[in-house]
Design a protein around this motif. Sequence first.
Motif, PDB file in Angstrom:
ATOM      1  N   SER A   1    -105.138  64.068  70.186  1.00 14.97           N
ATOM      2  CA  SER A   1    -104.493  62.866  70.696  1.00 14.97           C
ATOM      3  C   SER A   1    -104.777  62.747  72.199  1.00 14.97           C
ATOM      4  CB  SER A   1    -102.986  62.949  70.465  1.00 14.97           C
ATOM      5  OG  SER A   1    -102.439  63.988  71.266  1.00 14.97           O
TER       6      SER A   1
ATOM      7  N   VAL B   1    -111.224  68.025  66.257  1.00 20.06           N
ATOM      8  CA  VAL B   1    -110.883  66.911  65.376  1.00 20.06           C
ATOM      9  C   VAL B   1    -110.367  65.847  66.320  1.00 20.06           C
ATOM     10  CG1 VAL B   1    -109.384  66.090  63.534  1.00 20.06           C
ATOM     11  CG2 VAL B   1    -110.288  68.428  63.464  1.00 20.06           C
ATOM     12  N   VAL B   2    -111.073  64.732  66.346  1.00 16.91           N
ATOM     13  CA  VAL B   2    -110.756  63.718  67.343  1.00 16.91           C
ATOM     14  C   VAL B   2    -110.769  62.333  66.707  1.00 16.91           C
ATOM     15  CG1 VAL B   2    -113.150  63.526  68.112  1.00 16.91           C
ATOM     16  CG2 VAL B   2    -111.336  62.901  69.676  1.00 16.91           C
ATOM     17  N   SER B   3    -109.884  61.496  67.154  1.00 12.73           N
ATOM     18  CA  SER B   3    -109.796  60.123  66.662  1.00 12.73           C
ATOM     19  C   SER B   3    -110.964  59.297  67.187  1.00 12.73           C
ATOM     20  CB  SER B   3    -108.471  59.511  67.140  1.00 12.73           C
ATOM     21  OG  SER B   3    -108.512  58.113  67.047  1.00 12.73           O
ATOM     22  N   LEU B   4    -111.552  58.500  66.302  1.00 11.24           N
ATOM     23  CA  LEU B   4    -112.618  57.591  66.741  1.00 11.24           C
ATOM     24  C   LEU B   4    -112.106  56.643  67.809  1.00 11.24           C
ATOM     25  CD1 LEU B   4    -114.314  56.721  63.358  1.00 11.24           C
ATOM     26  CD2 LEU B   4    -115.348  57.921  65.264  1.00 11.24           C
ATOM     27  N   ASP B   5    -110.868  56.235  67.681  1.00 15.04           N
ATOM     28  CA  ASP B   5    -110.319  55.311  68.666  1.00 15.04           C
ATOM     29  C   ASP B   5    -110.182  55.958  70.039  1.00 15.04           C
ATOM     30  OD1 ASP B   5    -110.196  53.107  66.988  1.00 15.04           O
ATOM     31  OD2 ASP B   5    -108.243  53.680  66.199  1.00 15.04           O
ATOM     32  N   TYR B   6    -110.048  57.278  70.069  1.00 17.25           N
ATOM     33  CA  TYR B   6    -109.972  57.981  71.348  1.00 17.25           C
ATOM     34  C   TYR B   6    -111.343  58.052  72.019  1.00 17.25           C
ATOM     35  CZ  TYR B   6    -109.260  61.673  74.763  1.00 17.25           C
ATOM     36  OH  TYR B   6    -109.224  62.389  75.919  1.00 17.25           O
TER      37      TYR B   6
ATOM     38  N   LYS C   1    -114.133  56.114  71.290  1.00 18.12           N
ATOM     39  CA  LYS C   1    -115.003  54.944  71.176  1.00 18.12           C
ATOM     40  C   LYS C   1    -115.194  54.190  72.492  1.00 18.12           C
ATOM     41  CE  LYS C   1    -111.490  51.570  69.973  1.00 18.12           C
ATOM     42  NZ  LYS C   1    -110.929  50.712  68.938  1.00 18.12           N
TER      43      LYS C   1
ATOM     44  N   ASP D   1    -114.416  60.255  58.843  1.00 19.52           N
ATOM     45  CA  ASP D   1    -113.599  59.756  57.746  1.00 19.52           C
ATOM     46  C   ASP D   1    -113.357  58.260  57.945  1.00 19.52           C
ATOM     47  OD1 ASP D   1    -112.146  59.840  55.410  1.00 19.52           O
ATOM     48  OD2 ASP D   1    -110.325  60.616  56.340  1.00 19.52           O
ATOM     49  N   GLU D   2    -113.188  57.548  56.847  1.00 20.18           N
ATOM     50  CA  GLU D   2    -112.967  56.095  56.877  1.00 20.18           C
ATOM     51  C   GLU D   2    -114.095  55.388  57.622  1.00 20.18           C
ATOM     52  OE1 GLU D   2    -110.604  54.707  55.075  1.00 20.18           O
ATOM     53  OE2 GLU D   2    -109.635  56.589  54.542  1.00 20.18           O
TER      54      GLU D   2
ATOM     55  N   CYS E   1    -115.807  51.525  60.737  1.00 19.20           N
ATOM     56  CA  CYS E   1    -116.690  51.513  61.906  1.00 19.20           C
ATOM     57  C   CYS E   1    -117.808  50.493  61.779  1.00 19.20           C
ATOM     58  CB  CYS E   1    -117.306  52.893  62.110  1.00 19.20           C
ATOM     59  SG  CYS E   1    -116.066  54.181  62.311  1.00 19.20           S
TER      60      CYS E   1
ATOM     61  N   ARG F   1    -116.500  51.133  67.787  1.00 18.78           N
ATOM     62  CA  ARG F   1    -116.627  52.181  66.770  1.00 18.78           C
ATOM     63  C   ARG F   1    -118.056  52.228  66.234  1.00 18.78           C
ATOM     64  NH1 ARG F   1    -111.469  51.914  62.703  1.00 18.78           N
ATOM     65  NH2 ARG F   1    -109.946  52.771  64.136  1.00 18.78           N
TER      66      ARG F   1
END
Length: 180
Positions: free
Chosen positions: A2, A27-32, A34, A53-54, A58, A68
């Motif tokens: 996060s 493990v990192v959020s794409l939104d973080y 991008k 994932d998901e 993107c 993304r």
Amino acid sequence: MSAASANRLERNLPQTESIFSAHAHTVVSLDYIKSERRRSEFLRACPEFVIVDEAHTCAATGQGRHQRYDLLKGLSESKTRHLVLLTATPHSGDEEAFFRLLGLLHPDFAALGGATGEQRTQLRERLSHHFVQRRRPDIDEWHDGTLFPRRQTKELTYRLTGAWNKFFEEVLEYCATVVE
């Protein structure tokens, strides 16, 4: 990772080192990652194996989706990087998004939508080497009871009281009015 945990980790790093080079497995959020500020550093220090994932989110077209996609496009351009794109809904009806997603596997696949004849056949054959699809019937053989626990369901009733019951009754009354 996060934003808060990233900030905590970055505080202890020298100015010349990034969180991504200091912590090679994250493990990192794409939104973080991008945004332009984080994307270039992530692409520079990114490991050679990435799981997304998901992934279909993107490639989607429309407002705000380009960051993304740009991130994944940058990841896919490395010849030494292994990229696994996971999605339960690779095709949601948006043809353009689907072919953009395929183009992340190899730039040639983006042209599959307009391809015809032998070119289409060859592209589909090449694509089949990159595509793995599992449907519920495909995993029936695993239902021997040892790999996944047996699902047990039980219906329980719960009695709302006080403010929750009043809220529920008001919502129910509103819905009944709308339906009428």
